[in-house]
Scaffold this active site. Structure first.
Site, mmCIF file in Angstrom:
data_model
loop_
_atom_site.group_PDB
_atom_site.id
_atom_site.type_symbol
_atom_site.label_atom_id
_atom_site.label_comp_id
_atom_site.label_asym_id
_atom_site.label_seq_id
_atom_site.Cartn_x
_atom_site.Cartn_y
_atom_site.Cartn_z
ATOM 1 N N LYS A 155 0.841 -1.201 0.000
ATOM 2 C CA LYS A 155 0.000 0.000 0.000
ATOM 3 C C LYS A 155 0.870 1.243 0.000
ATOM 4 O O LYS A 155 1.593 1.497 0.962
ATOM 5 C CB LYS A 155 -0.902 0.050 1.232
ATOM 6 C CG LYS A 155 -1.898 1.223 1.148
ATOM 7 C CD LYS A 155 -2.601 1.486 2.463
ATOM 8 C CE LYS A 155 -1.815 2.399 3.369
ATOM 9 N NZ LYS A 155 -1.698 3.784 2.879
ATOM 10 N N GLU A 180 10.794 0.094 9.946
ATOM 11 C CA GLU A 180 11.745 1.189 9.729
ATOM 12 C C GLU A 180 10.997 2.449 10.129
ATOM 13 O O GLU A 180 10.108 2.905 9.415
ATOM 14 C CB GLU A 180 12.203 1.206 8.271
ATOM 15 C CG GLU A 180 13.525 1.910 8.073
ATOM 16 C CD GLU A 180 13.356 3.369 7.785
ATOM 17 O OE1 GLU A 180 13.249 4.146 8.773
ATOM 18 O OE2 GLU A 180 13.313 3.749 6.617
ATOM 19 N N CYS A 195 13.371 10.193 7.315
ATOM 20 C CA CYS A 195 13.442 9.611 8.656
ATOM 21 C C CYS A 195 14.857 9.667 9.223
ATOM 22 O O CYS A 195 15.049 9.743 10.427
ATOM 23 C CB CYS A 195 12.931 8.179 8.640
ATOM 24 S SG CYS A 195 13.571 7.225 7.270
ATOM 25 N N GLU A 227 10.464 14.064 16.442
ATOM 26 C CA GLU A 227 10.702 14.086 15.006
ATOM 27 C C GLU A 227 9.745 15.091 14.372
ATOM 28 O O GLU A 227 8.527 14.971 14.503
ATOM 29 C CB GLU A 227 10.467 12.693 14.422
ATOM 30 C CG GLU A 227 10.781 12.627 12.947
ATOM 31 C CD GLU A 227 10.644 11.224 12.376
ATOM 32 O OE1 GLU A 227 9.690 10.523 12.729
ATOM 33 O OE2 GLU A 227 11.507 10.842 11.568
#
Lengths: 292, 499
Positions: B200, B274, B308, B405
């Site tokens: 997806k 991840e 990331c 983050e």
């Protein structure tokens, strides 16, 4: 006559931060042999003991990982040497705990000693087997190496009290992890005697922390502890503990989990290469430019 | 020449570092991307309509222009995709490694042949500059296909246990920051190892995945080996929790990753994650400062900081803090923000209104918590989602912008005095995806590399990726690796632990 002598019995305690405390809870539980006869009282560790063990393991981790691979190999080999010296004692304890004949118990103890020797030899080899240079498309020196995950909590196998414990514990120490281990619940005595070997060998205090007690009580605390980096559930097989719940708790800080097998493995056949070592390693990749 | 004369002369030298000329627009041809008005799902080798009539729009985030309607896959569609993948798994896993490799080589070539088309489409759908899609996203994706194609007939020698076996059907969920590259990172190793996939793409960036589906048809990849279903979080959840999926691979936020790990507890499914990062980029006083500044810029402003592994925490040795920050600011003045399809553009659009909102709110918090905010003079386009490159100095170690983050073009600058302090500060995070170190002293570089808790350490460089180089996190940045020999392990049955 020797048989008239009343033996001096040992109080079995926890092994925590290189020391042998009783449980802070003051609790004990009865350990019996395979026929149900009383052997000893073992300390019944509490949630607080688990936390203290994790603190000790965390404190010892950097130093153990920073030791040279050669040094870690020698330290693990030393465990085998001391086990060999107390071979008869372990044969008697394993025979009593597991209900084995002396001949079968001897083969278990010998296999455990061999396992320590085997993993002692891996410390300065697994990184070459698993790591290496990556041929990237650019002017970079690019290297991948396995590093220890950190603090590993392990539930030791329930049936194989010494060999199973060794098969789980020794490989996770190879790379520089430190351990909090819950011993086989009903066959706990060989584990505590092993901790005496660890304490008198050169394994630094805190590198291995060994708890006795109820797995259903201790495992969830370890699985949910945020300063535990990885979880080995090998020894949950054959216990009442809800391993699904343990795995769920482990997600809170993204622990690496070795799940419980359907049946307790037959540890006699020997380890399958470095798989257990690498199950508790992280791959670090370092890029450095090349140039003049 | 005396010192005084030099100084006098310097004053008269014009500032050539800051260009004063105007750039003419240099747009890449938008027409290269053929965007259909609507997209179905790609299941069992065909484009099909979803069972329900749900759809969602994908837009160009640089203009907010509507691009296409995309099918919203529900549980029934996911069932169908998984069934197709299951059916295809038998023959695909039984096929020779040579033949599986051949299909992947075909895909690598087809992608390279249509590279510019993919680059344009990706820039339009994602908002990232054409310079990056053209030079990084698409060629790296093709390289990943080519690399893994070569593994397919060599798995026995990968050192990942005897008789390596595939896992079965892999359910994969990927983010919007590198839509095509993440798609290939997931598909290539899975297929090379003999698995089939249901994947997806992110809901804001589905178009390059649907174009890749065309390549699967052109390569005559057996139907069902790759199935692409579009949708949002619910579609992803349906894949992850599907009973006939054997392996789950997820790239995205740590919060969702934890939820997936929880969801899969006790299922026996293999999982690789991840997740997020908050990388430290550590600059020592002996570093090649100008190179380091380039690395800092590349580390946090590459792909608008939607990375990331972005170097979002700059740790500068205290005695060079002012020098580094001054040079950094001067460099940022030269960055060009604007049309993603302009070849001169350095900073493109923020991917979505939602992400822009998140960045804006965290930056506001950064200011409220006492950080000193700075951005270069920078005109933002009137429509679309934009955020100027932003640098915070005077940031406290516990400030939210130094801890969380942000996933945007926002850099927090902190200082340190000793290498030990740098390590302590760098590791003081639950994340552990990447880190950077800048120093000319080799022994210190390796000392730092040993101690940084990060899956990738960039030494005097940053944000380098390569198919041969394993990528993935320590700690709460996830587990498992992508790329290199290590990446194959994620798609092969785990070796026995006991002999």
């Amino acid at each position: 006559m020797a048989t008239d002598r009343l033996d001096v019995r040992k109080t079995y305690k926890l092994y925590l931060g290189g020391r042998f405390p009783r449980s802070e809870s003051g609790r004990t539980f009865e350990i019996t042999d395979s026929k149900g006869r009383f052997l000893a009282n073992a300390a019944r560790a509490s949630r607080k003991d688990v936390r203290d063990a994790v603190v000790a393991a965390r404190k010892a981790q950097q130093g153990w990982a920073a030791a040279t691979a050669y040094n870690r190999g020698q330290v693990l080999y030393r465990v085998a040497e001391l086990l060999e010296g107390r071979r008869d004692q372990f044969v008697a304890e394993v025979a009593a705990a597991e209900g084995l004949s002396t001949r079968k118990a001897t083969s278990q103890v010998d296999a455990a000693i061999d396992r320590w020797v085997h993993y002692a030899g891996w410390t300065d080899k697994y990184a070459q087997v698993d790591g290496g240079l990556n041929p990237v498309a650019g002017p970079y020196f690019d290297l991948s190496v396995p590093e220890p995950t950190g603090v590993v909590a392990a539930i030791a196998p329930q049936r194989s009290s010494l060999l199973g414990l060794t098969a789980v514990l020794a490989p996770l120490l190879v790379s520089g992890n430190t351990a909090v281990v819950v011993a086989s619940e009903r066959r706990a005595l060989p584990a505590i005697t092993l901790s005496e070997v660890l304490a008198t060998s050169d394994v630094p205090g805190g590198v291995v922390n060994l708890l006795t007690g109820h797995v259903t009580e201790l495992a969830p605390v370890l699985a949910g502890h945020l300063d535990v980096d990885a979880l080995d559930l090998t020894g949950c097989t054959g216990t009442e503990v809800d391993t699904e719940e343990l795995e769920r708790l482990a997600a809170e800080n993204v622990k690496r989990v070795v799940p419980a097998p359907a049946e307790e493995p037959a540890f006699d056949a020997g380890p399958a290469g470095p798989a257990r070592i690498l199950a508790f390693c992280e791959t670090k990749t370092v890029w450095h430019p090349k140039g003049t | 020449m005396s010192q005084t004369e030099t100084e006098t002369e310097t004053e008269t030298v014009p500032d050539v570092a800051t260009p004063t000329w105007e750039y003419d627009p240099a747009p890449e041809a938008r027409e290269l991307a053929h965007i259909r008005s609507s997209y179905g799902l790609f299941i069992d080798g065909e484009f099909v309509d979803p069972a329900g009539d749900g759809s969602f729009a994908t837009i160009d985030p640089s203009t907010e222009r509507h691009l296409a309607e995309v099918a919203l896959a529900g549980g029934e569609d996911v069932d169908r995709a998984v069934a197709a993948a299951r059916k295809a798994f038998g023959p695909w896993s039984a096929a020779s490694g040579r033949d599986r490799g051949r299909y992947l080589f075909r895909l690598a070539r087809l992608l390279a042949e249509r590279a510019r088309e993919f680059a344009v489409l990706e820039s339009i759908d994602n908002g990232k500059p054409i310079r990056e899609t053209r030079d990084i996203d698409v060629p790296t994706a093709a390289a990943h296909l080519f690399y893994h194609a070569g593994w397919a007939d060599k798995l026995d020698w990968a050192g990942l246990g005897p008789q390596p076996r595939p896992l079965g059907v892999a359910g994969q969920v990927i983010p919007w920051n590198f839509p095509l590259l993440m798609l290939i990172w997931k598909i290539a190793p899975a297929l090379a190892c003999g698995n089939t996939v249901v994947i997806k793409p992110a809901e804001t960036t589905p178009l390059s995945a649907m174009l890749f589906a065309e390549l699967c048809q052109q390569a005559e990849l057996p139907p069902g080996v790759v199935n692409i279903v579009t949708g949002a979080g619910e579609t992803g959840a349906a894949i992850v929790s599907h009973g006939d999926v054997d392996k789950v691979a997820f790239t995205g936020s740590t919060a969702v990753g934890k939820a997936i790990q929880r969801e899969l507890a006790g299922s026996g499914k293999r999982l690789t994650l991840e997740l997020g990062g908050k990388a430290a980029n550590v600059v020592f006083d002996d570093a090649p400062i100008d190179q380091a500044v380039e690395g800092i810029v590349d580390g946090i402003f590459f792909n608008q900081g939607h990375v990331c592994c972005a170097g979002s925490r700059l740790l500068v040795q205290e005695n060079v803090h002012d020098l580094v920050v001054d040079k950094l600011k001067r460099r940022l003045e030269t960055l060009r923000l604007g049309d993603p399809l302009d070849k001169n553009t350095d900073i493109g659009a923020i991917n979505s209104a939602e992400q822009l909102e998140r960045i804006t709110s965290l930056v506001d918090i950064g200011e409220a918590e006492g950080g000193e905010r700075w951005s270069p003079a920078c005109e933002l386009p009137s429509s679309g989602f934009w955020f100027a490159p932003t640098v915070f100095t005077g940031v406290g170690a516990s400030s939210r912008i130094a801890v969380e983050e942000i996933f945007g073009p926002v850099l927090s600058v902190l200082t340190f005095r000793t290498p030990e302090e740098a390590v302590a500060k760098a590791n003081n995070t639950p994340y552990g995806l990447s880190a950077g170190v800048w120093t000319e002293k080799g022994s210190r570089m390796f000392w730092m590399a040993d101690r940084l808790e990060a899956g990738v350490v960039w030494a005097n460089t940053f944000n380098r990726l390569d198919p041969t180089s394993p990528f993935g996190g320590y700690k709460e940045s996830g587990f498992g690796r992508e790329g290199g020999r290590h990446g194959l392990a994620a798609y092969l049955a785990a070796p026995a632990l006991e002999g």
